[in-house]
Structures are given as structure tokens and as C-alpha cells.
Motif scaffolding. Structure first.
Motif, PDB file in Angstrom:
ATOM      1  N   LEU A  54     -14.331  47.983  78.038  1.00  0.00           N
ATOM      2  CA  LEU A  54     -12.931  48.384  78.177  1.00  0.00           C
ATOM      3  C   LEU A  54     -12.102  47.257  78.781  1.00  0.00           C
ATOM      4  O   LEU A  54     -10.968  47.008  78.374  1.00  0.00           O
ATOM      5  CB  LEU A  54     -12.826  49.643  79.037  1.00  0.00           C
ATOM      6  N   LYS A  59      -8.178  47.140  77.403  1.00  0.00           N
ATOM      7  CA  LYS A  59      -7.740  48.538  77.437  1.00  0.00           C
ATOM      8  C   LYS A  59      -7.390  48.998  78.845  1.00  0.00           C
ATOM      9  O   LYS A  59      -6.594  49.917  79.007  1.00  0.00           O
ATOM     10  CB  LYS A  59      -8.810  49.435  76.828  1.00  0.00           C
ATOM     11  N   ILE A  60      -7.985  48.364  79.850  1.00  0.00           N
ATOM     12  CA  ILE A  60      -7.626  48.657  81.243  1.00  0.00           C
ATOM     13  C   ILE A  60      -7.417  47.329  81.976  1.00  0.00           C
ATOM     14  O   ILE A  60      -8.081  46.336  81.689  1.00  0.00           O
ATOM     15  CB  ILE A  60      -8.682  49.533  81.967  1.00  0.00           C
ATOM     16  N   SER A  76      -3.525  51.843  85.133  1.00  0.00           N
ATOM     17  CA  SER A  76      -3.924  51.531  83.763  1.00  0.00           C
ATOM     18  C   SER A  76      -5.059  52.447  83.304  1.00  0.00           C
ATOM     19  O   SER A  76      -5.138  52.781  82.123  1.00  0.00           O
ATOM     20  CB  SER A  76      -4.327  50.064  83.631  1.00  0.00           C
ATOM     21  N   TYR A  80      -4.711  54.794  80.111  1.00  0.00           N
ATOM     22  CA  TYR A  80      -5.738  54.777  79.061  1.00  0.00           C
ATOM     23  C   TYR A  80      -6.197  56.201  78.749  1.00  0.00           C
ATOM     24  O   TYR A  80      -6.313  56.578  77.579  1.00  0.00           O
ATOM     25  CB  TYR A  80      -6.920  53.910  79.499  1.00  0.00           C
ATOM     26  N   ASN A  84      -5.498  58.399  75.142  1.00  0.00           N
ATOM     27  CA  ASN A  84      -6.609  58.903  74.348  1.00  0.00           C
ATOM     28  C   ASN A  84      -6.775  60.423  74.460  1.00  0.00           C
ATOM     29  O   ASN A  84      -7.745  60.975  73.947  1.00  0.00           O
ATOM     30  CB  ASN A  84      -7.906  58.204  74.760  1.00  0.00           C
TER      31      ASN A  84
END
Length: 89
Positions: A54, A59-60, A76, A80, A84
Motif C-alpha cells: 500500500l 495508496k497511503i 490517509s 483510503y 474503497n
């Protein structure tokens, strides 16, 4: 049973003190940066490899203040999870 009488000012001061102490105990001022264990718990994952994936895919957010210390941005992680999330039917 005992009855305690308070003046308005004393009562509101007491209530404010109780609220302040509850906020401190509940941790409403959460740390912005969390450790890998906390990040894994927030994401409900068990593998450090998944956490690294990730991070590597962007993504983070993370910060690396020292070579072996990596901290993750709580905001974050929450973003995330929100991205999702799936709506129910």
C-alpha cells in the motif's frame, strides 16, 4: 441520599472540567502519525508485506524520519478506507 447544591457558575465549570477530562481519556486528539502496528490495526490487515505494498503503490502516505522507522498518516488511511468503501443496496 445526599443532595448537593451548586451555583450556576460552579455547575457549568464542573461540567466543562468533566468534558475536558473525558476528551483526554478518549483520545479525541489522535496522533496524526501512527506506527506500522497501529496502521495494520486500522486497516485490519495482518501482513507487513501488504502494508508495504500500500505504501509503495502510493495508496497511503508515510514518513520515514529515520532509516528503520516508518510512520503512517492516519488521515490517509481513513481516506483510503473511505475510497474503497462500498455502499449497501
Amino acid at each position: 441520599m445526599q443532595v448537593i447544591c451548586l451555583e450556576d457558575k460552579a455547575f457549568f465549570a464542573l461540567v466543562e472540567e468533566v468534558v475536558t477530562r473525558l476528551k483526554e481519556k478518549q483520545g479525541s486528539d489522535l496522533e496524526k502519525w501512527v506506527s506500522d502496528e497501529d496502521a495494520m490495526q486500522l486497516l485490519n490487515i495482518k501482513s507487513k508485506t501488504t502494508l508495504q505494498k500500500l505504501r509503495d503503490e502510493g495508496k497511503i502516505r508515510f514518513s520515514q524520519p529515520q532509516k528503520k522507522i516508518i510512520l503512517y498518516d492516519r488521515d490517509s488511511i481513513n481516506a483510503y478506507l473511505a475510497r474503497n468503501a462500498r455502499n449497501t443496496f
